[in-house]
Enzyme design. Structure first.
Site, PDB file in Angstrom:
ATOM      1  N   PRO A 162       7.584 -18.550  54.016  1.00  0.00           N
ATOM      2  CA  PRO A 162       8.499 -19.414  53.278  1.00  0.00           C
ATOM      3  C   PRO A 162       8.477 -19.085  51.784  1.00  0.00           C
ATOM      4  O   PRO A 162       7.424 -18.759  51.224  1.00  0.00           O
ATOM      5  CB  PRO A 162       7.968 -20.827  53.532  1.00  0.00           C
ATOM      6  CG  PRO A 162       6.767 -20.704  54.378  1.00  0.00           C
ATOM      7  CD  PRO A 162       6.502 -19.275  54.676  1.00  0.00           C
ATOM      8  N   MET A 163       9.657 -19.154  51.180  1.00  0.00           N
ATOM      9  CA  MET A 163       9.787 -18.783  49.776  1.00  0.00           C
ATOM     10  C   MET A 163       8.874 -19.596  48.858  1.00  0.00           C
ATOM     11  O   MET A 163       8.295 -19.074  47.905  1.00  0.00           O
ATOM     12  CB  MET A 163      11.254 -18.985  49.356  1.00  0.00           C
ATOM     13  CG  MET A 163      11.634 -18.167  48.162  1.00  0.00           C
ATOM     14  SD  MET A 163      11.172 -16.449  48.430  1.00  0.00           S
ATOM     15  CE  MET A 163      11.704 -15.777  46.933  1.00  0.00           C
ATOM     16  N   CYS A 164       8.744 -20.898  49.170  1.00  0.00           N
ATOM     17  CA  CYS A 164       7.935 -21.745  48.279  1.00  0.00           C
ATOM     18  C   CYS A 164       6.484 -21.272  48.266  1.00  0.00           C
ATOM     19  O   CYS A 164       5.808 -21.306  47.233  1.00  0.00           O
ATOM     20  CB  CYS A 164       8.035 -23.204  48.694  1.00  0.00           C
ATOM     21  SG  CYS A 164       7.629 -23.489  50.415  1.00  0.00           S
ATOM     22  N   THR A 165       6.012 -20.807  49.420  1.00  0.00           N
ATOM     23  CA  THR A 165       4.641 -20.300  49.500  1.00  0.00           C
ATOM     24  C   THR A 165       4.505 -19.053  48.638  1.00  0.00           C
ATOM     25  O   THR A 165       3.562 -18.897  47.859  1.00  0.00           O
ATOM     26  CB  THR A 165       4.292 -19.944  50.959  1.00  0.00           C
ATOM     27  OG1 THR A 165       4.546 -21.073  51.766  1.00  0.00           O
ATOM     28  CG2 THR A 165       2.848 -19.517  51.090  1.00  0.00           C
TER      29      THR A 165
ATOM     30  N   SER B 147       5.030 -20.184  44.765  1.00  0.00           N
ATOM     31  CA  SER B 147       4.144 -21.082  44.025  1.00  0.00           C
ATOM     32  C   SER B 147       2.764 -21.308  44.607  1.00  0.00           C
ATOM     33  O   SER B 147       1.869 -21.735  43.889  1.00  0.00           O
ATOM     34  CB  SER B 147       4.833 -22.416  43.804  1.00  0.00           C
ATOM     35  OG  SER B 147       5.329 -22.880  45.034  1.00  0.00           O
TER      36      SER B 147
END
Ligand SMILES: [Zn+2]
Length: 434
Positions: free
Chosen positions: A206-209, A212
């Site tokens: 996932p992009m958020c992982t 950030s």
């Protein structure tokens, strides 16, 4: 989907055609199955009756088809969704340059039919028809799906497994110079999902992982590949990242190391960087040949009942010299695919649905891809979250930020989860922690 089919007993058999096989089946020997009586029947069964499904017509599949056809199996079906690419030709030897673009299954079946007389292909089948299924796949999802399919065909009477409903699954896998072959008797021995921890972790995050909260070296490499490269354009504008260019990989590797250091993550290597960037499993023809040979031998052993099958997992490694061993993979008591016991999900009532979703995808024993979660409330089906249909995803997305309590879920509630990794819905029981 094509068939390599033996026109059994046809004129294509010449004298002594099966002499090499008869040596194994028509006389006894020290390695024979203790209950086996040498006779001409096993060969007749192989030639005339035994139906094999080969899944995958790539590097392993080509080897498997050739081995099985030359071993006397004449009723071989092959399924593969891919078309032939020019890069396949060095090792997928059933294909020629003129075949590029055509479906692998069609070409593979045609080739075997033309080279091994007596072998022929219909396009509809039921899994139930087959005596044995062999997988030569590079996809874990497809493998798990097939595993789930065979498990769904099992018949239990009063909780006792009917052995005639078992279709053995022979599974081969290779990655570079490493490979494995295994024999799975669904419902009896360890299934694919029982040993999910043995597979490498997923490479799509996932992009958020990535952006950030990286935790794995792969997250750092993905950060550099997806975000840093387009921003910094280290080799000039419009220069796309080329996984085969050592300077590009070196740049990504260095930047990934920096990113990893920031988050105290270890394990970023040049090789891993290249693997993540290229997203490929390197193919080595000799590994495919060795693993396919082991798989075809297991098919022969099971079809003829003349020898005890592999019990049940063979590991092969020729990175440095040659190393191979076998072990018995054990069934996992609470395997979500084969245990028939709903797994417990332990969450606090104040956990958000997103946390449940993350668990389903990130847990090493589940590794789901895009789980859809439904439950029953007041006698009605309720979809809590579903990703694959855009309109439903939009409607159910707000649920992800709600707590389990806010969603009205109770302790002991059953959650039904559907995912591409299995044809069956997996049942979970929600257990509230305080
Ligand atoms: Zn299992």
């Amino acid at each position: 989907m094509m068939l390599v089919d033996g026109d059994a007993g046809s004129t294509s058999d010449w004298d002594d055609r099966w002499n090499h096989i008869k040596k194994f089946l028509e006389r006894s020997g020290p390695f024979m199955h203790p209950d086996f009586e040498p006779s001409t029947e096993s060969l007749q069964f192989m030639l005339e009756t035994c139906k094999i499904l080969v899944i995958g017509a790539g590097g392993l599949g080509c080897e498997l088809l050739k081995n099985l056809a030359l071993s006397g199996f004449r009723n071989i079906h092959v399924v593969d969704m891919d078309n032939i690419d020019v890069s396949n030709l060095n090792r997928q030897f059933l294909f020629r340059a003129k075949d590029v673009g055509r479906p692998k299954a069609d070409v593979a079946a045609d080739f075997i039919n033309s080279r091994v007389p007596g072998c022929f292909c219909p396009s509809f089948y039921l899994y139930l028809e087959f005596h044995i299924i062999v997988c030569g796949l590079d996809s874990i999802v497809a493998r798990r799906w097939m595993n789930g399919m065979l498990l769904s065909l099992l018949v239990y009477e009063d909780g006792v497994l009917d052995p005639s409903s078992i279709i053995p699954l022979i599974d081969g896998g290779t990655e570079g110079f490493k490979g494995n072959a295994r024999v799975i008797l669904p419902g009896m021995t360890a299934c694919i999902d029982c040993t999910l921890e043995l597979y490498p972790p997923q490479i799509n995050f996932p992009m958020c992982t990535i952006a950030s909260m990286p935790r794995l070296p792969e997250h750092c490499i993905e950060y550099v590949r997806i975000l840093q490269w387009p921003k910094e354009m280290p080799f000039g504008d419009d220069m796309a990242l080329d996984g085969d260019d050592p300077e590009h990989i070196q740049w990504v590797y260095q930047k990934s190391l920096e990113r990893a250091a920031e988050f105290s993550i270890t394990g970023v290597t040049y090789r891993l960087t290249q693997g993540v960037v290229k997203r490929i499993i390197p193919a080595v023809a000799s590994t495919n040949a060795a693993i396919a040979a082991a798989c075809a031998t297991e098919v022969f052993k099971i079809a003829s009942s003349a020898y005890l099958p592999l019990n049940n997992y063979m590991v092969f490694n020729d990175v440095d010299g040659l190393y191979t061993y076998t072990f018995e993979a054990e069934r996992k008591e609470n395997c979500s695919a084969c245990s028939q016991v709903p797994s417990d999900l332990h969450f606090s009532p104040s956990s958000k649905l997103q946390e449940v979703l993350d668990y389903l995808t990130e847990s090493t024993s589940l590794q789901m891809k895009s789980p859809a979660i439904t439950t029953t409330m007041d006698g009605k089906n309720k979809t809590l979250y579903l990703q694959s249909v855009a309109s439903i995803e939009q409607r159910t997305r707000p649920n992800l930020t709600k707590t389990l309590k806010e969603l009205g879920l109770a302790d002991g509630q059953e959650l039904a989860v559907a995912d591409v990794t299995t044809p069956q819905t997996v049942l979970f029981k929600l257990c509230f922690t305080s």
